[in-house]
Design a protein around this motif. Structure first.
Motif, PDB file in Angstrom:
ATOM      1  N   LEU A 396       0.821  -1.216   0.000  1.00  0.00           N
ATOM      2  CA  LEU A 396       0.000   0.000   0.000  1.00  0.00           C
ATOM      3  C   LEU A 396       0.854   1.264   0.000  1.00  0.00           C
ATOM      4  N   LEU A 397       2.068   1.195   0.532  1.00  0.00           N
ATOM      5  CA  LEU A 397       2.968   2.340   0.454  1.00  0.00           C
ATOM      6  C   LEU A 397       3.371   2.613  -0.987  1.00  0.00           C
ATOM      7  N   VAL A 398       3.435   1.568  -1.779  1.00  0.00           N
ATOM      8  CA  VAL A 398       3.813   1.695  -3.185  1.00  0.00           C
ATOM      9  C   VAL A 398       2.596   1.964  -4.061  1.00  0.00           C
ATOM     10  N   ASN A 399       1.481   1.353  -3.717  1.00  0.00           N
ATOM     11  CA  ASN A 399       0.284   1.446  -4.558  1.00  0.00           C
ATOM     12  C   ASN A 399      -0.960   1.410  -3.680  1.00  0.00           C
ATOM     13  N   GLU A 400      -1.492   2.572  -3.367  1.00  0.00           N
ATOM     14  CA  GLU A 400      -2.648   2.616  -2.476  1.00  0.00           C
ATOM     15  C   GLU A 400      -3.943   2.186  -3.167  1.00  0.00           C
ATOM     16  N   ASP A 401      -3.890   1.908  -4.462  1.00  0.00           N
ATOM     17  CA  ASP A 401      -5.061   1.373  -5.162  1.00  0.00           C
ATOM     18  C   ASP A 401      -5.162  -0.144  -5.028  1.00  0.00           C
ATOM     19  N   ASP A 402      -4.253  -0.745  -4.306  1.00  0.00           N
ATOM     20  CA  ASP A 402      -4.244  -2.200  -4.118  1.00  0.00           C
ATOM     21  C   ASP A 402      -5.336  -2.578  -3.111  1.00  0.00           C
ATOM     22  N   ASP A 403      -6.548  -2.775  -3.609  1.00  0.00           N
ATOM     23  CA  ASP A 403      -7.688  -3.057  -2.732  1.00  0.00           C
ATOM     24  C   ASP A 403      -7.562  -4.406  -2.026  1.00  0.00           C
ATOM     25  N   VAL A 422     -17.099  -3.042   5.663  1.00  0.00           N
ATOM     26  CA  VAL A 422     -16.217  -3.337   4.536  1.00  0.00           C
ATOM     27  C   VAL A 422     -17.035  -3.595   3.274  1.00  0.00           C
ATOM     28  N   SER A 423     -18.151  -4.292   3.406  1.00  0.00           N
ATOM     29  CA  SER A 423     -19.011  -4.567   2.247  1.00  0.00           C
ATOM     30  C   SER A 423     -19.563  -3.279   1.663  1.00  0.00           C
ATOM     31  N   ILE A 424     -20.005  -2.374   2.531  1.00  0.00           N
ATOM     32  CA  ILE A 424     -20.526  -1.075   2.059  1.00  0.00           C
ATOM     33  C   ILE A 424     -19.424  -0.294   1.355  1.00  0.00           C
ATOM     34  N   LEU A 425     -18.240  -0.280   1.959  1.00  0.00           N
ATOM     35  CA  LEU A 425     -17.113   0.452   1.379  1.00  0.00           C
ATOM     36  C   LEU A 425     -16.762  -0.090   0.000  1.00  0.00           C
ATOM     37  N   LYS A 426     -16.689  -1.388  -0.143  1.00  0.00           N
ATOM     38  CA  LYS A 426     -16.345  -1.985  -1.437  1.00  0.00           C
ATOM     39  C   LYS A 426     -17.382  -1.632  -2.495  1.00  0.00           C
ATOM     40  N   LEU A 427     -18.650  -1.700  -2.107  1.00  0.00           N
ATOM     41  CA  LEU A 427     -19.731  -1.409  -3.049  1.00  0.00           C
ATOM     42  C   LEU A 427     -19.687   0.047  -3.498  1.00  0.00           C
ATOM     43  N   GLU A 428     -19.573   0.966  -2.546  1.00  0.00           N
ATOM     44  CA  GLU A 428     -19.610   2.392  -2.885  1.00  0.00           C
ATOM     45  C   GLU A 428     -18.360   2.811  -3.654  1.00  0.00           C
ATOM     46  N   ALA A 429     -17.180   2.270  -3.291  1.00  0.00           N
ATOM     47  CA  ALA A 429     -15.955   2.597  -4.022  1.00  0.00           C
ATOM     48  C   ALA A 429     -16.044   2.099  -5.455  1.00  0.00           C
ATOM     49  N   HIS A 433     -15.919   4.075  -9.047  1.00  0.00           N
ATOM     50  CA  HIS A 433     -14.766   3.735  -9.890  1.00  0.00           C
ATOM     51  C   HIS A 433     -13.441   4.224  -9.308  1.00  0.00           C
ATOM     52  N   VAL A 434     -13.298   4.111  -8.002  1.00  0.00           N
ATOM     53  CA  VAL A 434     -12.032   4.458  -7.351  1.00  0.00           C
ATOM     54  C   VAL A 434     -11.692   3.354  -6.355  1.00  0.00           C
ATOM     55  N   SER A 435     -10.447   3.357  -5.908  1.00  0.00           N
ATOM     56  CA  SER A 435     -10.034   2.382  -4.902  1.00  0.00           C
ATOM     57  C   SER A 435     -10.659   2.735  -3.555  1.00  0.00           C
ATOM     58  N   MET A 436     -10.617   1.795  -2.635  1.00  0.00           N
ATOM     59  CA  MET A 436     -11.228   2.011  -1.326  1.00  0.00           C
ATOM     60  C   MET A 436     -10.545   3.142  -0.560  1.00  0.00           C
ATOM     61  N   ILE A 437      -9.219   3.192  -0.625  1.00  0.00           N
ATOM     62  CA  ILE A 437      -8.518   4.265   0.089  1.00  0.00           C
ATOM     63  C   ILE A 437      -8.855   5.625  -0.505  1.00  0.00           C
ATOM     64  N   LYS A 438      -8.836   5.729  -1.826  1.00  0.00           N
ATOM     65  CA  LYS A 438      -9.178   7.015  -2.449  1.00  0.00           C
ATOM     66  C   LYS A 438     -10.609   7.424  -2.100  1.00  0.00           C
ATOM     67  N   TYR A 439     -11.495   6.461  -2.076  1.00  0.00           N
ATOM     68  CA  TYR A 439     -12.887   6.764  -1.732  1.00  0.00           C
ATOM     69  C   TYR A 439     -12.970   7.298  -0.302  1.00  0.00           C
ATOM     70  N   LEU A 440     -12.270   6.661   0.609  1.00  0.00           N
ATOM     71  CA  LEU A 440     -12.311   7.088   2.009  1.00  0.00           C
ATOM     72  C   LEU A 440     -11.725   8.481   2.187  1.00  0.00           C
ATOM     73  N   LYS A 441     -10.692   8.792   1.413  1.00  0.00           N
ATOM     74  CA  LYS A 441     -10.053  10.098   1.558  1.00  0.00           C
ATOM     75  C   LYS A 441     -10.913  11.239   1.030  1.00  0.00           C
ATOM     76  N   THR A 442     -11.920  10.900   0.231  1.00  0.00           N
ATOM     77  CA  THR A 442     -12.838  11.941  -0.276  1.00  0.00           C
ATOM     78  C   THR A 442     -14.250  11.726   0.250  1.00  0.00           C
ATOM     79  N   LEU A 443     -14.346  11.066   1.379  1.00  0.00           N
ATOM     80  CA  LEU A 443     -15.648  10.691   1.927  1.00  0.00           C
ATOM     81  C   LEU A 443     -16.505  11.904   2.280  1.00  0.00           C
ATOM     82  N   ASP A 444     -15.859  13.006   2.666  1.00  0.00           N
ATOM     83  CA  ASP A 444     -16.625  14.195   3.061  1.00  0.00           C
ATOM     84  C   ASP A 444     -17.377  14.816   1.896  1.00  0.00           C
TER      85      ASP A 444
END
Length: 741
Positions: A396-403, A422-429, A433-444
């Motif tokens: 994840l340090l190298v590639n934060e899109d690694d879901d 986790v199921s909700i996060l995977k579905l919404e991300a 069309h973004v990775s889970m980390i990117k989705y969480l970072k723009t959750l607001d």
């Protein structure tokens, strides 16, 4: 059958003795199983004992089956119906099918395996408000097992629950639910059988009268509960015959009590003891080092193994500067054995070690040399949960899109994020069309069903990740040290320590960090991404199963086995004997010595011993040879300043040094989470020979005192930035006052 012709003098005496209570001290390779099976055959053929009057207890179902088969082959003309050769647990299960109604249970009770027990504990945890993945479940399961192994039920633990109130709650509820369903776990089999034999005299008398002869294998591994059961099945008419070797007691951590075999005559008397000391497995050279080693244990039952086998090859002792050199020697020697003798098969060869974390370097080299191998008693290195967890973090340090990696560690250690979140996060991300980390970072900025605590619980991790990337970019610190501090900062090491009494998991993590450090040193043109790719290739080997393969196993797993060629690696203080034994008690050290004795006596034709003086994470210094080497009558080799507690004698500045530079992509500038490869550059070196006490000057950190030198890494206490670990040859470093280089 002519027993005298089939057996040596002491074996014959052990098989044919008419004494009521017999203790057979059977040394390694002395024909223990042979003596047991011939004893059973002798009782049936010569003493006219009905097979149904004989009970033989073994410690594994495999040995029970082997003994039954051998006895049938010895007595082809006899009807052996009723002959009972079982493990303790199997016998108790059979007993309870008849007698458990005395406790109000039906005879068709269900036996739970370990997976069933853990599943029940997890279900109980849910009623207490914990997720099925919560660590409290594992802690409670361990508590329950320890109490029941000691023969205790909740009613016996009321006064002991202080400080363990939660575990005790689990224990009470576990027993209540299990009993309501008429289910028994493995420990119940012994506990309930003992309870019935103690509380119901007529049942005990019936079963005492059922057996005239009771024989017990591997008696040195008997625990208090098992010995209690044995005692309840005997009286003044019973003949009791136990076979074991006190020098091979290696399971005290699992409850085995060596005092039982040593003091057997205190209860069963008069006791006759017969020693089997002629070895049929090993060469005199192997036995000489084994005998010399075990003689250092005080208070043991004296015996000295001997053999009529040819003298054979000398025991080989090798020392190495680096762990990798030791592993390379073993792999090369395996190739040499195969080339020298075409009849040698890979499965004639075993590599034994004290702890599973030691295999990492060796596995890599075996893969590179296309030598097939199997790891027994533990997972292959890169398949171990803690190693996979750390690699997921590093990916994840190298590639934060690694879901895939993110899903593995999202709640490890515990962050209160359940499967539903986790199921909700995977579905919404996925919908965005973004990775889970990117989705969480723009959750607001998003409309989400996720609770705000999900993001808040992950913010410390994201902060630690960003800080780690910045350190790799700006500071020129040792990559391996930065990664080590990263997993420490996110509490992963604390998480392991809570659930890892043996510390093997922590040592596996340390071995991984060291592997990264060595890879980047040895492959200066490479990068961390390529390291991660190589790890994936190593892991793929786990799917390959070769029928002819080298056996890699812990010594505990090797107990009872034998191989033509045995390599015993990692003979260093703090490794073997391990640090726990060195810090606990003389008894713990004695068990380590018995374990080394077991390892040496697995070898039939040749024994190879090795150690290295590489840096040890467990001691924080360079390794020194195990005391066991000297006790074997062997002389440790030395390299330069070998054995000294500082690292100057190893030459800490003449090798290649590496630092890391180059931009890390900012996610705002690039929609991809894949970080730019961090180069490993060695074309700029300061050429300084560092020593403890030098004053270092760093372009970013200023002045500091060098307080430690470890190979290519120096530890500096900076006046304004505190302690940092740096690559000693980094161009941003210089030595104050024009000190020589």
């Amino acid at each position: 059958m002519n027993y005298e012709k089939e057996l040596n003098k002491n074996q014959y005496k052990a098989v044919t003795s008419s004494d009521q209570f017999l203790r057979i001290i059977a040394g390694a390779g002395s024909g223990k199983t042979r003596v047991l099976t011939y004893r059973i055959a002798y009782l049936i053929e010569k003493v006219n004992v009905y097979p149904s009057r004989i009970l033989a207890i073994t410690f594994t179902n495999k040995v029970a089956k082997e003994m039954k088969s051998r006895t049938i082959n010895l007595l082809p003309d006899f009807n052996l119906q009723g002959l009972t050769i079982l493990t303790y647990h199997s016998w108790c299960a059979r007993f309870l099918r008849y007698e458990i109604p005395a406790l109000g249970f039906p005879t068709n009770f269900f036996i739970m395996d370990d997976a069933d027990s853990l599943a029940l504990v997890k279900t109980i945890g849910e009623t207490f408000g914990y997720k099925r993945t919560d660590d409290n479940n594992a802690i409670a399961m361990d508590y329950i097992k320890k109490k029941k192994c000691a023969g205790k039920l909740p009613s016996d633990c009321e006064k002991e629950k202080l400080g363990h109130e939660l575990e005790f709650r689990y224990f009470k509820e576990y027993e209540r639910r299990k009993n309501e369903l008429y289910q028994l776990d493995f420990d119940d089999l012994l506990i309930y059988a003992i309870k019935i034999l103690e509380d119901v005299p007529e049942v005990r008398n019936k079963w005492i009268n059922h057996y005239d002869h009771i024989l017990v294998d591997e008696f040195q591994d008997t625990n208090d509960l098992q010995f209690k059961l044995l005692s309840l099945l005997t009286d003044s008419h019973s003949s009791v015959y136990v076979v074991g070797d006190p020098d091979q007691t290696i399971y005290t951590w699992r409850g085995a009590n060596q005092d039982i075999i040593m003091n057997f005559g205190h209860i069963f008397k008069p006791l006759t003891t017969i020693t089997l000391d002629e070895n049929y497995r090993s060469t005199p050279n192997i036995l000489n080092v084994s005998n010399a080693l075990i003689a250092n244990n005080p208070g043991r039952y004296e015996k000295n193994l001997f053999t009529e086998n040819p003298k054979g090859e000398e025991v080989v002792l090798k020392s190495f500067l680096k762990v990798g050199d030791e592993a390379t020697f073993i792999a090369n020697k395996i190739d040499e054995l195969k080339i020298r003798d075409k009849n040698v098969k890979y499965n004639d060869i075993a590599v034994l070690f004290r702890s599973s974390y030691l295999t990492q370097k060796l596995e890599n080299i075996l893969v590179a040399k296309h030598i097939p191998y199997k790891v027994y008693g533990s997972l292959k290195f890169y398949s171990r949960a803690e190693v996979k967890d750390c690699l997921a973090y590093f990916k994840l340090l190298v590639n934060e899109d690694d879901d895939i990696s993110f899903e593995r560690i999202i709640n490890v250690p515990r962050r209160g994020i359940g499967d539903k979140s986790v199921s909700i996060l995977k579905l919404e991300a996925n919908e965005n069309h973004v990775s889970m980390i990117k989705y969480l970072k723009t959750l607001d900025k998003r409309d989400t069903k996720l609770q705000s605590r999900v993001l808040s619980s992950l913010e410390p991790l994201f902060g630690a990740m960003q800080k780690t990337k910045a350190r790799l970019l700006e500071n020129g610190e040792a990559y391996s040290e930065v990664l080590d501090e990263f997993i420490t900062s996110i509490d992963y090491k604390d998480f392991l320590e809570e659930k890892d009494e043996t510390k093997d998991k922590l040592l596996n993590v340390n071995a991984l960090i060291n592997d990264i450090r060595d890879y980047l040193k040895e492959n200066p043109e490479s990068n961390f991404t390529e390291y991660l790719q190589n790890v994936t290739l190593y892991s793929a080997q786990d799917d390959i199963d070769n029928s002819d393969s080298v056996s890699l196993m812990t010594i505990h797993t090797a107990k009872g086995l034998e191989f033509d060629y045995v390599f015993l690696m990692g003979l260093e203080e703090g490794v073997f004997p391990n640090n726990r034994a060195l810090s606990e008690s003389p008894k713990a050290l004695e068990e380590e010595r018995r374990l080394a004795y077991v390892a040496c006596t697995r070898a039939k034709k040749q024994l190879f011993l090795s150690y290295n003086c590489d840096y040890s994470f467990s001691s924080g210094t360079n390794s020194v040879p195990s005391r066991f080497i000297k006790e074997m009558g062997l002389k440790p080799q030395s390299y330069g300043g070998f054995g000294r507690r500082n690292t100057d004698s190893f030459g800490s500045s003449n090798g290649r040094k590496y630092y890391y530079e180059g931009p890390l992509n900012n996610e705002d500038d690039n929609n991809s989470g894949y970080e730019q490869n961090i180069p490993i550059i060695n074309n700029k070196k300061n050429g300084i020979n560092w020593h403890v006490g030098d004053v270092a000057i760093h372009e970013l950190f200023g002045e500091g005192d060098v307080i430690k030198v470890e190979d290519d890494i120096i530890t500096v206490n900076f006046k304004d930035f505190g302690i940092k670990k740096l690559v000693g040859s980094h161009p941003k470093l210089s030595k104050k006052s024009g000190a020589g280089n």
